[in-house]
Design a protein around this motif. Structure first.
Motif, PDB file in Angstrom:
ATOM      1  N   ALA A 143       0.847  -1.193   0.000  1.00  0.00           N
ATOM      2  CA  ALA A 143       0.000   0.000   0.000  1.00  0.00           C
ATOM      3  C   ALA A 143       0.884   1.244   0.000  1.00  0.00           C
ATOM      4  O   ALA A 143       1.978   1.240   0.572  1.00  0.00           O
ATOM      5  CB  ALA A 143      -0.920   0.009   1.215  1.00  0.00           C
ATOM      6  N   ARG A 178       1.209   4.697   1.491  1.00  0.00           N
ATOM      7  CA  ARG A 178       0.614   5.305   2.679  1.00  0.00           C
ATOM      8  C   ARG A 178       1.291   6.607   3.043  1.00  0.00           C
ATOM      9  O   ARG A 178       2.516   6.751   2.941  1.00  0.00           O
ATOM     10  CB  ARG A 178       0.680   4.323   3.849  1.00  0.00           C
ATOM     11  CG  ARG A 178      -0.203   4.708   5.016  1.00  0.00           C
ATOM     12  CD  ARG A 178      -0.567   3.544   5.906  1.00  0.00           C
ATOM     13  NE  ARG A 178       0.556   2.980   6.630  1.00  0.00           N
ATOM     14  CZ  ARG A 178       0.447   2.403   7.835  1.00  0.00           C
ATOM     15  NH1 ARG A 178      -0.747   2.310   8.422  1.00  0.00           N
ATOM     16  NH2 ARG A 178       1.490   1.893   8.428  1.00  0.00           N
ATOM     17  N   VAL A 195      -3.705   5.277   3.817  1.00  0.00           N
ATOM     18  CA  VAL A 195      -3.417   4.901   2.436  1.00  0.00           C
ATOM     19  C   VAL A 195      -4.041   5.939   1.509  1.00  0.00           C
ATOM     20  O   VAL A 195      -5.200   6.335   1.667  1.00  0.00           O
ATOM     21  CB  VAL A 195      -3.966   3.494   2.120  1.00  0.00           C
ATOM     22  CG1 VAL A 195      -3.729   3.139   0.655  1.00  0.00           C
ATOM     23  CG2 VAL A 195      -3.312   2.459   3.031  1.00  0.00           C
ATOM     24  N   ASP A 207      -8.635   4.417   4.776  1.00  0.00           N
ATOM     25  CA  ASP A 207      -7.630   3.988   3.808  1.00  0.00           C
ATOM     26  C   ASP A 207      -8.198   3.960   2.398  1.00  0.00           C
ATOM     27  O   ASP A 207      -9.342   3.550   2.166  1.00  0.00           O
ATOM     28  CB  ASP A 207      -7.094   2.607   4.184  1.00  0.00           C
ATOM     29  CG  ASP A 207      -6.090   2.666   5.324  1.00  0.00           C
ATOM     30  OD1 ASP A 207      -5.479   3.731   5.520  1.00  0.00           O
ATOM     31  OD2 ASP A 207      -5.927   1.646   6.014  1.00  0.00           O
ATOM     32  N   ALA A 231      -3.453   0.562  -3.226  1.00  0.00           N
ATOM     33  CA  ALA A 231      -3.061  -0.618  -2.451  1.00  0.00           C
ATOM     34  C   ALA A 231      -3.535  -1.862  -3.167  1.00  0.00           C
ATOM     35  O   ALA A 231      -4.424  -1.816  -4.012  1.00  0.00           O
ATOM     36  CB  ALA A 231      -3.665  -0.564  -1.045  1.00  0.00           C
TER      37      ALA A 231
END
Length: 330
Positions: A6, A8, A63, A98, A102
């Motif tokens: 992912a 982030r 994310v 998030d 990802a």
């Protein structure tokens, strides 16, 4: 898989930095879906969030990515079975929870839409929040009386994701569209997308009177600021403007005269707060009458997760034409 890659964002001492990390999958709560993400897309908001150039994220770490499309691999909601294809745009992902940059994402089932017939997951992300928001703007304009017979429609910021998709949708729906851009070199490209005329931002007047000559039956505004003030002053009686973006400025210096003397409608568009019935209606149209005919020309770039840091500067410096897709899956 229990672990996944992912991209982030973190914040430390007031500074935002983003990086590719390996994360561990957490258990689902009731009403959630775990999605194997196959595609996402880059929006201007994502570049602001990933670099810290704009205050987009409500918490850290998070994310990045306000769009995703993929397949359900675990479900805690009876509406979606494992194997179902889903699209999530906006709804606070990449801002409050998030996002889509990802290999996996956990989302609320209420945020997920099934791709309509006639639209693949890749096409859905080529449209993404940018195209969904443009289509939502068109829907709101039409709900307020806009038809092709009413007269010409203007789209500004026309080389960006929202602008180029909105231009192509409107032209495909039979509207006569004028594209307003600061990029003279993009004029032929805009005409190829369906623009009947191309105006240069440098030709706009420096000073705008409260009411100017009435030109536009409707408009998609992605800029805000002085350009939106000029649009208010040049919209026809009972015409409407869909206010979508603030790429030029968040400020608006105008008067009430366009609204009380011409009955102009200024419609605020925010896809994050789109109610489910309207969301489903807009996606259905994106698979049918509003599906952009030049989608492959507009979605003209693909990158992988590892390439993300290289592309955000292009967005912040206004060098991007069209849409960039992100390949998140294998």
């Amino acid at each position: 898989m229990s672990s996944y890659l992912a991209y982030r964002a973190h914040q430390q001492d007031g500074r935002v930095s983003s990086r590719l990390e390996t994360l561990e999958a957490a258990p689902l709560a009731a009403g959630q879906l775990r999605v194997a993400v196959q595609w996402s897309g880059i929006n201007y908001k994502d570049a602001l969030a990933a670099t810290g150039a704009g205050k987009i994220m409500k918490r850290f770490p998070l994310v990045v990515g306000i769009d995703l499309a993929g397949t359900v691999i675990e479900s805690a909601d009876p509406r979606f079975a494992v194997g179902a294809e889903v699209i999530v745009v906006g709804c606070g992902i990449g801002e409050e929870s998030d996002g889509g940059f990802a290999e996996q994402a956990v989302v609320q089932a209420d945020w997920a839409a099934r791709p309509p017939a006639g639209l693949s997951l890749r096409e859905a992300m080529a449209i993404g929040t940018a195209g969904f928001t443009a289509a939502m703007g068109i829907q709101r304009l039409e709900d307020n009386g806009l038809t092709p017979a009413n007269g010409p429609v203007l789209v500004n910021g026309a080389t960006g994701g929202v602008g180029s998709l909105g231009l192509n949708m409107l032209a495909g729906a039979g509207y006569r569209v004028t594209a307003l851009t600061a990029k003279a070199a993009a004029a032929d490209w805009l005409r190829a997308l369906g623009a009947a005329e191309v105006m240069l931002a440098s030709d706009l007047p420096e000073k705008v009177r409260p009411l100017e000559k009435a030109l536009w039956a409707g408009a998609l505004d992605n800029l805000g600021g002085s350009t939106l003030a000029w649009l208010c002053a040049t919209t026809q009686p009972l015409g409407s403007i869909a206010s979508i973006g603030l790429a030029s400025s968040h400020e608006l210096h105008t008067t009430v005269m366009p609204f009380i003397l011409r009955g102009v409608n200024l419609l605020g568009i925010n896809s994050t707060y789109c109610p489910v019935p309207l969301r489903e209606k807009v996606w259905a149209r994106l698979g049918s009458d509003l599906k952009p005919k030049a989608l492959n020309q507009i979605a003209n770039r693909e990158v992988g997760l590892r390439e993300l840091p290289e592309v955000f500067a292009d967005y912040l410096q206004g060098r991007v034409t069209g849409r960039t897709l992100v390949r998140t899956g294998a």
